[in-house]
Design an enzyme around this catalytic site. Structure first.
Site, PDB file in Angstrom:
ATOM      1  N   HIS A 102      -9.821  40.774 -27.227  1.00 22.64           N
ATOM      2  CA  HIS A 102     -11.015  40.318 -26.522  1.00 22.64           C
ATOM      3  C   HIS A 102     -10.830  40.340 -25.014  1.00 22.64           C
ATOM      4  CE1 HIS A 102      -9.372  36.184 -25.740  1.00 22.64           C
ATOM      5  NE2 HIS A 102      -8.725  36.401 -26.870  1.00 22.64           N
ATOM      6  N   ASP A 104     -12.862  38.305 -22.860  1.00 29.59           N
ATOM      7  CA  ASP A 104     -13.201  37.052 -22.200  1.00 29.59           C
ATOM      8  C   ASP A 104     -11.983  36.147 -22.097  1.00 29.59           C
ATOM      9  OD1 ASP A 104     -13.461  36.837 -25.075  1.00 29.59           O
ATOM     10  OD2 ASP A 104     -14.245  34.833 -24.777  1.00 29.59           O
ATOM     11  N   ASP A 132      -3.729  35.792 -23.092  1.00 25.76           N
ATOM     12  CA  ASP A 132      -4.815  35.619 -24.056  1.00 25.76           C
ATOM     13  C   ASP A 132      -6.129  36.084 -23.456  1.00 25.76           C
ATOM     14  OD1 ASP A 132      -6.306  34.815 -26.223  1.00 25.76           O
ATOM     15  OD2 ASP A 132      -6.191  32.681 -25.769  1.00 25.76           O
ATOM     16  N   GLU A 166     -14.913  35.749 -27.463  1.00 26.86           N
ATOM     17  CA  GLU A 166     -14.004  35.291 -28.510  1.00 26.86           C
ATOM     18  C   GLU A 166     -13.636  33.834 -28.322  1.00 26.86           C
ATOM     19  OE1 GLU A 166     -10.041  34.319 -30.229  1.00 26.86           O
ATOM     20  OE2 GLU A 166     -10.668  34.334 -28.128  1.00 26.86           O
ATOM     21  N   GLU A 167     -13.525  33.409 -27.082  1.00 31.22           N
ATOM     22  CA  GLU A 167     -13.009  32.083 -26.785  1.00 31.22           C
ATOM     23  C   GLU A 167     -13.932  30.950 -27.239  1.00 31.22           C
ATOM     24  OE1 GLU A 167     -10.164  31.420 -26.030  1.00 31.22           O
ATOM     25  OE2 GLU A 167      -9.241  33.066 -24.948  1.00 31.22           O
ATOM     26  N   GLU A 190      -3.503  38.818 -30.904  1.00 32.52           N
ATOM     27  CA  GLU A 190      -3.470  37.515 -30.253  1.00 32.52           C
ATOM     28  C   GLU A 190      -2.006  37.168 -29.966  1.00 32.52           C
ATOM     29  OE1 GLU A 190      -5.872  34.705 -29.544  1.00 32.52           O
ATOM     30  OE2 GLU A 190      -6.938  36.573 -29.221  1.00 32.52           O
TER      31      GLU A 190
END
Length: 229
Positions: A102, A104, A132, A166-167, A190
């Site tokens: 991801h 974001d 992340d 995603e967050e 991840e």
């Protein structure tokens, strides 16, 4: 297909380290908090076009009506936003694989200094999203570029999904799934301390409404605490 050894792969990846580092630093500079990923997505799409066929699957506000939609930060719009999908077609007859990460990032912590200004120290890259999960986006890019330079061919299709939001629940990936995306397997990139995990904790979104009776502290006997109900 040329014969490629493990040492050849390691050498190809090592040769790309400066380019990978630069790619990651460039990506960190975009403050791509949920709802504001467009610039980072545009940049990632332009770079992944070097290694595969890039598409920009659009999102729309109709996503809010999905039963699996995760309530995000209030005010986030979906019309005009998109994910990034980069595909490398296989030669045929093999199983397909999706690699998902991801774009974001979590907003900067209170008092954090220059969170979107990347810093490189002893081979490590520091900055908001380096772990992340922009570092994982850079890793996918490096793997695809190394495979291209080595002339590696796969029988199955390999598809990279670089998603938004995603967050706050995974709505970017949800949009791709609802668009009919399928594969024989998927690896979600991840931070896991280099461990392979076959499952992950879930998340449940809910709202609690507390009711009570307000009043002046001098007449506490007339009030009803919403927290004690």
């Amino acid at each position: 297909m040329p014969q490629v050894s493990d040492s050849d792969i390691r050498a190809a990846v090592q040769a790309l380290q400066p380019a990978t580092e630069q790619f990651l630093c460039d990506l960190i500079r975009f403050p791509s908090v949920p709802g504001q990923e467009r610039a980072a997505a545009d940049y990632a799409a332009s770079r992944f076009a070097e290694v595969g066929e890039v598409e920009r699957p659009p999102l729309s506000n109709s996503l809010r009506d999905d039963e699996d939609y995760s309530s995000p930060v209030p005010g986030i719009e979906y019309d005009g936003r998109s994910n990034v999908r980069a595909s490398v077609a296989g030669t045929g007859g093999g199983r397909s694989l999706i690699v998902n990460s991801h774009l974001d990032v979590v907003p900067a912590s209170q008092g954090q200094q220059r969170p979107f200004d990347p810093r490189v120290d002893a081979g490590r890259v520091y900055g908001r999203g380096a772990c992340d999960a922009k570092g994982q986006v850079a890793a996918i890019y490096t793997a695809l570029l190394a495979a291209k330079r080595l002339g590696l061919k796969r029988r199955g299709d390999l598809v990279a999904h670089l998603v938004v939001e995603e967050e706050v629940g995974g709505n970017g990936t949800l949009a791709l799934i609802r668009g009919g995306v399928k594969a024989d397997g998927c690896v979600v990139m991840e931070p896991t301390e280099m461990r392979i995990l076959t499952s992950v904790r879930g998340a449940v979104w809910f709202r609690v409404i507390c009711t009570g009776k307000p009043g002046h502290s001098g007449r506490a006997g007339d009030t009803v605490s919403a927290l004690k109900m």
